[in-house]
Scaffold this active site. Sequence first.
Site, PDB file in Angstrom:
ATOM      1  N   GLN A 280      -4.818  -1.689   9.665  1.00  0.00           N
ATOM      2  CA  GLN A 280      -4.598  -2.962   8.979  1.00  0.00           C
ATOM      3  C   GLN A 280      -5.137  -4.106   9.841  1.00  0.00           C
ATOM      4  OE1 GLN A 280      -3.237  -3.374   5.811  1.00  0.00           O
ATOM      5  NE2 GLN A 280      -3.827  -5.509   6.089  1.00  0.00           N
TER       6      GLN A 280
ATOM      7  N   LYS B 198       0.844  -1.209   0.000  1.00  0.00           N
ATOM      8  CA  LYS B 198       0.000   0.000   0.000  1.00  0.00           C
ATOM      9  C   LYS B 198       0.879   1.259   0.000  1.00  0.00           C
ATOM     10  CE  LYS B 198      -3.743  -2.487   2.218  1.00  0.00           C
ATOM     11  NZ  LYS B 198      -4.494  -2.834   3.437  1.00  0.00           N
TER      12      LYS B 198
ATOM     13  N   ASP C  64     -10.996   2.814   4.334  1.00  0.00           N
ATOM     14  CA  ASP C  64     -11.276   1.396   4.107  1.00  0.00           C
ATOM     15  C   ASP C  64     -12.783   1.164   4.043  1.00  0.00           C
ATOM     16  OD1 ASP C  64      -9.183  -0.260   3.561  1.00  0.00           O
ATOM     17  OD2 ASP C  64      -8.734  -0.767   5.652  1.00  0.00           O
TER      18      ASP C  64
END
Length: 305
Positions: free
Chosen positions: A99, A55, A122
């Site tokens: 994450q 990422k 997200d």
Amino acid sequence: MNGGMILDGKKIAAEIRMELRAEVEAIKASGQRVPKLGIVLVGNNPASETYVNNKMKACAEVGIEAVKIAYSPDIAEQTLLTQINRLNSDETIDGFIVQLPLPEHITETTILSAIDRRKDVDGLTPENVGRTVQGLPSIISATPRGIRELLARYQIPTAGKHVVVIGRSNIVGKPMAILLMQRPYLSLPSMSAASLGDATVTICHSKTQDLASICRTADIIIVAAGCPNLLTAEMVKPGATIIDVGINRVEDPNSPRGYKLVGDVDFEHVAPIAGAITPVPGGVGPMTIVSLLQNTIQAYNEHSR
Ligand code: NDP
């Protein structure tokens, strides 16, 4: 291989990154600061570290500033919450992600719920998910957004089609099903609104009976189960579109790493009869990462400029 067109997520993601790079360069040229993404990583799960590094690399490629915020695996939930609140009020950060998975002593929903929905790139906060369900502007979780973009760019229409989604997780299966059944007004600006949404969706999971017969009626199958070879050729109607979300490590003595990555689809036997199919790797994975970049720029454009 005859049959299935390969839906090349790696290639499409590279194209989108070039478009995003131009967008970020234009922001820079106008004298404004560039978008900035925060990536919270708790602990040292090697797979998570790889995802985070990918990422960060993707951000660098398009000119988005990315900062990794790492915590030890034994961080207290309350301390992590305090850090989340700090990121919520940090005006230099346009969006951030936590994450997953988190260590067991931390409740995932507690942490995700604490993220300001405007920075939730997200798309996993209850607020963003609820807004998506109601058809309100929202940030859509990265994998479903990426799959939708892949279908759009290959001009695979979903309207009126029967789509079977295998998997009901909060990050893939559920939001995917919602996007596909929506009226297309929710479509993102980069997509052809006419061709997406409006599908008839069946959601399957581990308690579904006779998965094979249900799949055989599908025009599009999206598999996100985490089970190698779950979808076999007998389960697929000839000409169907197959989207393989699964990422599974299976032993491979011929690989220097000792393992290889496979999806949830028996690719070798399904590809020849499918109309179109995503490979693993190189299908949904790169689209997921590029969606995070799109979400970050969306958050920047909507709230920071
Ligand atoms: P989860 O484990 O959270 O969910 C898996 C879902 O699949 C569950 O709903 C489960 O049913 C269902 N399932 C499991 N086995 C079967 C089966 N035999 N038949 C039917 N349904 C089954 O996984 P995620 O959604 O987080 O991820 C799914 C896969 O996708 C994983 O391999 C993951 O690594 C990968 N992934 C890939 C991404 C990418 O970018 N390519 C991004 C995110 C995930 P039940 O609810 O009943 O348990």
